[in-house]
Design a protein around this motif. Structure first.
Motif, mmCIF file in Angstrom:
data_model
loop_
_atom_site.group_PDB
_atom_site.id
_atom_site.type_symbol
_atom_site.label_atom_id
_atom_site.label_comp_id
_atom_site.label_asym_id
_atom_site.label_seq_id
_atom_site.Cartn_x
_atom_site.Cartn_y
_atom_site.Cartn_z
ATOM 1 N N GLN A 458 0.812 -1.212 0.000
ATOM 2 C CA GLN A 458 0.000 0.000 0.000
ATOM 3 C C GLN A 458 0.843 1.259 0.000
ATOM 4 O O GLN A 458 0.511 2.246 -0.661
ATOM 5 N N SER A 459 1.921 1.239 0.769
ATOM 6 C CA SER A 459 2.713 2.463 0.905
ATOM 7 C C SER A 459 3.240 2.936 -0.442
ATOM 8 O O SER A 459 3.255 4.138 -0.719
ATOM 9 N N ILE A 460 3.693 2.018 -1.285
ATOM 10 C CA ILE A 460 4.231 2.424 -2.591
ATOM 11 C C ILE A 460 3.108 2.822 -3.532
ATOM 12 O O ILE A 460 3.214 3.810 -4.268
ATOM 13 N N ILE A 461 2.003 2.067 -3.517
ATOM 14 C CA ILE A 461 0.883 2.415 -4.407
ATOM 15 C C ILE A 461 0.353 3.805 -4.067
ATOM 16 O O ILE A 461 0.152 4.645 -4.949
ATOM 17 N N VAL A 462 0.151 4.047 -2.780
ATOM 18 C CA VAL A 462 -0.451 5.321 -2.364
ATOM 19 C C VAL A 462 0.540 6.475 -2.472
ATOM 20 O O VAL A 462 0.242 7.526 -3.037
ATOM 21 N N ASN A 463 1.737 6.284 -1.937
ATOM 22 C CA ASN A 463 2.685 7.394 -1.849
ATOM 23 C C ASN A 463 3.416 7.679 -3.150
ATOM 24 O O ASN A 463 3.793 8.821 -3.414
ATOM 25 N N GLU A 464 3.641 6.644 -3.972
ATOM 26 C CA GLU A 464 4.499 6.838 -5.133
ATOM 27 C C GLU A 464 3.819 6.548 -6.463
ATOM 28 O O GLU A 464 4.005 7.291 -7.426
ATOM 29 N N MET A 465 3.027 5.475 -6.527
ATOM 30 C CA MET A 465 2.410 5.141 -7.809
ATOM 31 C C MET A 465 1.171 5.971 -8.106
ATOM 32 O O MET A 465 0.929 6.345 -9.253
ATOM 33 N N LEU A 466 0.379 6.236 -7.076
ATOM 34 C CA LEU A 466 -0.911 6.895 -7.305
ATOM 35 C C LEU A 466 -0.779 8.250 -7.996
ATOM 36 O O LEU A 466 -1.526 8.536 -8.936
ATOM 37 N N PRO A 467 0.164 9.118 -7.585
ATOM 38 C CA PRO A 467 0.286 10.389 -8.319
ATOM 39 C C PRO A 467 0.591 10.180 -9.800
ATOM 40 O O PRO A 467 0.077 10.902 -10.651
ATOM 41 N N LYS A 468 1.421 9.193 -10.115
ATOM 42 C CA LYS A 468 1.748 8.898 -11.508
ATOM 43 C C LYS A 468 0.544 8.357 -12.255
ATOM 44 O O LYS A 468 0.261 8.737 -13.402
ATOM 45 N N LEU A 469 -0.219 7.461 -11.595
ATOM 46 C CA LEU A 469 -1.376 6.835 -12.244
ATOM 47 C C LEU A 469 -2.490 7.831 -12.527
ATOM 48 O O LEU A 469 -3.256 7.654 -13.476
ATOM 49 N N ARG A 470 -2.602 8.867 -11.761
ATOM 50 C CA ARG A 470 -3.656 9.857 -12.018
ATOM 51 C C ARG A 470 -3.416 10.615 -13.314
ATOM 52 O O ARG A 470 -4.360 11.049 -13.966
ATOM 53 N N SER A 471 -2.146 10.768 -13.654
ATOM 54 C CA SER A 471 -1.847 11.447 -14.922
ATOM 55 C C SER A 471 -1.633 10.460 -16.063
ATOM 56 O O SER A 471 -1.719 10.825 -17.230
ATOM 57 N N ASP A 472 -1.343 9.199 -15.720
ATOM 58 C CA ASP A 472 -1.069 8.199 -16.752
ATOM 59 C C ASP A 472 -1.608 6.853 -16.287
ATOM 60 O O ASP A 472 -0.881 6.017 -15.771
ATOM 61 N N PRO A 473 -2.923 6.594 -16.489
ATOM 62 C CA PRO A 473 -3.534 5.357 -16.001
ATOM 63 C C PRO A 473 -2.936 4.089 -16.609
ATOM 64 O O PRO A 473 -3.108 2.999 -16.055
ATOM 65 N N SER A 474 -2.249 4.205 -17.737
ATOM 66 C CA SER A 474 -1.666 3.022 -18.372
ATOM 67 C C SER A 474 -0.289 2.676 -17.807
ATOM 68 O O SER A 474 0.351 1.731 -18.267
ATOM 69 N N TYR A 475 0.148 3.415 -16.823
ATOM 70 C CA TYR A 475 1.493 3.273 -16.267
ATOM 71 C C TYR A 475 1.816 1.825 -15.872
ATOM 72 O O TYR A 475 2.831 1.261 -16.269
ATOM 73 N N LEU A 476 0.919 1.193 -15.117
ATOM 74 C CA LEU A 476 1.179 -0.165 -14.656
ATOM 75 C C LEU A 476 1.124 -1.169 -15.797
ATOM 76 O O LEU A 476 1.886 -2.142 -15.821
ATOM 77 N N ASP A 477 0.227 -0.949 -16.765
ATOM 78 C CA ASP A 477 0.151 -1.848 -17.917
ATOM 79 C C ASP A 477 1.465 -1.836 -18.685
ATOM 80 O O ASP A 477 1.981 -2.887 -19.089
ATOM 81 N N ARG A 478 2.013 -0.653 -18.887
ATOM 82 C CA ARG A 478 3.238 -0.540 -19.677
ATOM 83 C C ARG A 478 4.435 -1.182 -18.973
ATOM 84 O O ARG A 478 5.350 -1.670 -19.619
ATOM 85 N N LEU A 479 4.404 -1.179 -17.635
ATOM 86 C CA LEU A 479 5.496 -1.796 -16.889
ATOM 87 C C LEU A 479 5.317 -3.303 -16.716
ATOM 88 O O LEU A 479 6.208 -3.968 -16.198
ATOM 89 N N GLY A 480 4.170 -3.812 -17.127
ATOM 90 C CA GLY A 480 3.938 -5.246 -17.026
ATOM 91 C C GLY A 480 3.417 -5.698 -15.679
ATOM 92 O O GLY A 480 3.451 -6.899 -15.381
ATOM 93 N N TYR A 481 2.904 -4.793 -14.874
ATOM 94 C CA TYR A 481 2.338 -5.157 -13.588
ATOM 95 C C TYR A 481 0.936 -5.742 -13.779
ATOM 96 O O TYR A 481 0.226 -5.389 -14.716
ATOM 97 N N GLU A 482 0.532 -6.616 -12.863
ATOM 98 C CA GLU A 482 -0.809 -7.180 -12.871
ATOM 99 C C GLU A 482 -1.674 -6.417 -11.880
ATOM 100 O O GLU A 482 -1.290 -6.216 -10.729
ATOM 101 N N VAL A 483 -2.852 -5.996 -12.341
ATOM 102 C CA VAL A 483 -3.796 -5.290 -11.483
ATOM 103 C C VAL A 483 -5.046 -6.154 -11.353
ATOM 104 O O VAL A 483 -5.585 -6.617 -12.360
ATOM 105 N N SER A 484 -5.468 -6.400 -10.128
ATOM 106 C CA SER A 484 -6.667 -7.197 -9.887
ATOM 107 C C SER A 484 -7.649 -6.381 -9.076
ATOM 108 O O SER A 484 -7.266 -5.627 -8.166
#
Length: 634
Positions: A458-484
C-alpha cells in the motif's frame, strides 16, 4: 463499450484512517527504482507469492467509457511510517511494608529490636514508616522479602551498616564498566544520629537505607540482564520482546552469598560479543586519559585523483596513523617519500585505494565524507558513547543468539551467516532509507521463494504510484504489472485512479522483478524480508540506506544456500526452472535484524559505524530520562 468501462470508487473515511497507520517500509528507492529493481515489501507473504491487498474505499457505480469521468479527484492520500517517541521511564511507586511482628536485624537477634540510649526500637515499625520508591517489579520483590517475618535484614547489623552493604555499594559504583550509570544505583549511607535521645529517627534512617539498598541492587540486576530502557518505547521501529527477570529469589540469594559483589558481577552478560564491547570500553577509557589531540581533516573536503588540496598532508598523516600494518608495509616507499606536498599523486591515490579496500569502501581513490570518516575514525568520546548504547542494545536481545543464525547489522550495511557459532558468510546489504527505516527485531527464517512475485504494498501504491497513475492510467500496464480488482484481473486503464480503490497490484517474476531471483522470508508484522535485486550498483555505494525497508542482498544465492543447507549450484537450478516456487528451510533459523553502531567482527575487534537513523541519540536521551526519574523519586 462495456469492456472499456472504468472502475470507479469513493474513499471511505474509515479506510483512509486505517491507511494512515500503515508503515511505509516497502523496499524501493524511487519510482524509477520500481522499473529497475526497486524492491517492495509484501504484507501477504504466502507461498503463492500473491501481492498485498490494498484498500482504498468502497465502490460506486461506474460511468460509460465514452463519457469523461466527471468526479473530482480526491486529495492524494499519504501513508506515513512509524515515529519516534519522547521516552517515558517506567513509573515508580512507594513500597509498603506491613507493621507486624518484628524483623530480625541479624539471624542471632530474635526480637529484631535495637537498643539505643536505653530504648528498644522496633525496626519493623520504622520500616513501615519510611517512604522508598521503586518500579513495580522491584517493589514487589522488596515487599515480598521484608513482609516475610522469617527474613532477616540484609544490610544492617547491631544498628550499623554491614561490610556486605558496603561491598554491594562498591560493586554498583563500578557499573560504568558494563555500560550502566552508577548514579542509577547510588544510595546515601545513613547519618550518625545527631540526637542520641531520638532513636526512632535514627532507626527510620537505617531502615530507609535498608530498603533503598535492596531496591537498588534489584534494579541493578534487572538492568544488567535486560537493559535500563524498554526499546519499544523509543520508536515504532523497535520491536523487541523485553526480557523477564525473576527478582523474587534475588534478595535471599544475596543474603546467602558469601561475596555479594561477585554475585552482582555474575549477573552481567557474558557473551563473547558483550565481553568484546566491555574490553573495548575499558581500553578506550584508559586511552582517553592519555591521548593527545587527533588529526583532523577540514569538513567538506573532496579530493579526487590528479587534484591538489591543503588537506592532503592531513589525509596521509591520518592514514599513516590508522592504517593496518600490512597496508603500511605495502606502501612503505610512498609513505617514506611523502614530503607533505599538496598534490594528490598517483602513488598517494594507490595508497588511499588500498585503505578504502581494507575498510570495505569503494576503492576509487576519491576522498569524500565516507573515506574521511574511515581515515580519521570516530573520536574516543564518540566510540565510548556508541559502546554504551551497544551494550544496552545487546541486553535487549536473547542471551544466546544460537549456534546457527543470520545477523544483519543495519549501520554496517552487512549481513552474516553463522554456523556452529562461527561466521561462514558475510555480504553487503542495502537497508531502508532514513524516511523508510528498517525495523530492529528478531524472527525466524522459514521459507526461500524462487522467482518471486512482488506484491506491491500500500505504501508504494499510495505514496508513489498513485500520483503517476492519475496522470497516466496506463502506467502499470506498460510496466507489465498485474492489477486485480474484485478477484479478477483488469487493465490499469480500467481503474479510475482519481478516486481510491481496493485493488491488488503485483509484478510477475522476470528479469526486471523488484525482488530479483529470490527472497528469504521470516514472516513478521513489518513484512520485511531479505531478497535479490536487479539494482546491483547500489552495493558499490558506501552509504547503503536506500530501500523502503527490506534488506537487499549482494549475494542472495550464497545466503539462500546457507539457510537451505545446500550449495549455490542447487540454488541456481531452482532459479533456472523459471517457476515461482516457495521452499521451506529444513530447520527454522533465527534472524536478528539489528542496529549496532559498535559491534565486534569475527576476529573480536570492535568496529564503529555511523548512526544512519540517529537512533543512538534517542537511546541516550532515554538513559538521561531514566536516571533523572530515578534520582527524583528515590
Amino acid at each position: 463499450m462495456t469492456r472499456h468501462r472504468r472502475i470507479a470508487g469513493t474513499a471511505m473515511l474509515a479506510a483512509m484512517t486505517a491507511l494512515s497507520g500503515v508503515p511505509a517500509t516497502a523496499d524501493a528507492a524511487t519510482l524509477m527504482d520500481l522499473l529497475r529493481g526497486g524492491p517492495g515489501r509484501s504484507q501477504n507473504q504466502t507461498m503463492s507469492g500473491a501481492g498485498e491487498r490494498t484498500m482504498f474505499g468502497s465502490d460506486r457505480r461506474s460511468s460509460d467509457a465514452g463519457l469523461a469521468d466527471m468526479s473530482d479527484p480526491e486529495p492524494l492520500p499519504k501513508i506515513s511510517g512509524p515515529r519516534y517517541y519522547t521516552y517515558k521511564p517506567e513509573p515508580l511507586r512507594a513500597m509498603v511494608i506491613r507493621q507486624t511482628a518484628s524483623v530480625a536485624v541479624n539471624e542471632d537477634v530474635a526480637t529484631g529490636s535495637i537498643t539505643d540510649a536505653g530504648q528498644a526500637v522496633d525496626p519493623r515499625a520504622a520500616m513501615a514508616s519510611v517512604r522508598v520508591q521503586a518500579t513495580d517489579d522491584v517493589a514487589d520483590a522488596v515487599e515480598a522479602y521484608y513482609n516475610d517475618n522469617n527474613r532477616p535484614l540484609l544490610w544492617m547489623q547491631d544498628g550499623a551498616v554491614t561490610d556486605k552493604a558496603r561491598k554491594a555499594l562498591e560493586a554498583m559504583s563500578r557499573a560504568a564498566e558494563v555500560g550502566l550509570d552508577p548514579q542509577d544505583y547510588a544510595v546515601a549511607l545513613p547519618t550518625e544520629p545527631a540526637d542520641a535521645a531520638d532513636p526512632a529517627a535514627h532507626m527510620a534512617d537505617l531502615m530507609r537505607f535498608e530498603l533503598a539498598l535492596s531496591a537498588k541492587t534489584l534494579t541493578y540486576v534487572q538492568d544488567t540482564v535486560r537493559g535500563r530502557i524498554d526499546p519499544n518505547k523509543l520508536s515504532g521501529y523497535h520491536d523487541l520482546k523485553r526480557k523477564t527477570v525473576n527478582l523474587a529469589p534475588v534478595l535471599n540469594m544475596m543474603r546467602l552469598s558469601p561475596d555479594v559483589a561477585a554475585y552482582l558481577k555474575s549477573r552481567d552478560p557474558s557473551t563473547t560479543q558483550f565481553v568484546a564491547l566491555k574490553s573495548e570500553l575499558d581500553r578506550l577509557r584508559i586511552e582517553d586519559k592519555t591521548a593527545g589531540p587527533g588529526i583532523t581533516i577540514a569538513a567538506g573536503t573532496l579530493l579526487k585523483p590528479g587534484n591538489s588540496s591543503p588537506e592532503t598532508a592531513n589525509i596521509i598523516a591520518a592514514i599513516r596513523e590508522n592504517a593496518s600494518d600490512a597496508l603500511k608495509v605495502e606502501h612503505a616507499l610512498t609513505l617514506a617519500n611523502y614530503t607533505g606536498t599538496l598534490e594528490y599523486t598517483p602513488e598517494l591515490v594507490a595508497l588511499v585505494e588500498g585503505f578504502q579496500q581494507e575498510r570495505g569502501l569503494k576503492a576509487d581513490g576519491v576522498v569524500g565524507q565516507a573515506t574521511i570518516r574511515a581515515i580519521t575514525g570516530h573520536s574516543n568520546a564518540e566510540k565510548i558513547d556508541k559502546l554504551i548504547v551497544a551494550m544496552e542494545q545487546l541486553r535487549w536481545m536473547p542471551n544466546d543468539l544460537g549456534g546457527r543464525y543470520v545477523f544483519i547489522n543495519q549501520p554496517a550495511f552487512q549481513a552474516y551467516y553463522f554456523n556452529g557459532g562461527k561466521q561462514e558468510v558475510a555480504m553487503r546489504v542495502v537497508v531502508g532509507s532514513r524516511s523508510n527505516q528498517t525495523y530492529f527485531f528478531n524472527d525466524q527464517i522459514e521459507t526461500v521463494e524462487f522467482n518471486p512475485y512482488w506484491g506491491v504494498p500500500q505504501s508504494i501504491i499510495v505514496n508513489e504510484m498513485l500520483p503517476k497513475l492519475r496522470s497516466d492510467p496506463s502506467y502499470l500496464d506498460r510496466l507489465g504489472y498485474e492489477v486485480s480488482y474484485g478477484g479478477r484481473k483488469v487493465s490499469s486503464t480500467d481503474v479510475d485512479w482519481n478516486t481510491t480503490h481496493s485493488v491488488d497490484v503485483r509484478q510477475p517474476p522476470g528479469g526486471d522483478n523488484a525482488l530479483g531471483e529470490l527472497k528469504i522470508l521470516f514472516p513478521n508484522t513489518h513484512a520485511i524480508y531479505m531478497h535479490d535485486t536487479p539494482s546491483k550498483s547500489f552495493f558499490q555505494r558506501d552509504m547503503r540506506a536506500l530501500s523502503h525497508g527490506c534488506v537487499r542482498l549482494a549475494e542472495p544465492r550464497v545466503m539462500a544456500a546457507a539457510v537451505m543447507g545446500t550449495n549455490v549450484a542447487d540454488i541456481a537450478k531452482q532459479i533456472a526452472s523459471g517457476q515461482n516456487r516457495a521452499v521451506q528451510v529444513p530447520q527454522k533459523i533465527p534472524v536478528y535484524v539489528s542496529y549496532f553502531t559498535a559491534w565486534p567482527n569475527d576476529a573480536g575487534q570492535v568496529q564503529f559505524f555511523d548512526d544512519v537513523y540517529g537512533r543512538d541519540d534517542y537511546t541516550r536521551k532515554a538513559f538521561a530520562a531514566t536516571t533523572a526519574a530515578r534520582e527524583a523519586r528515590s
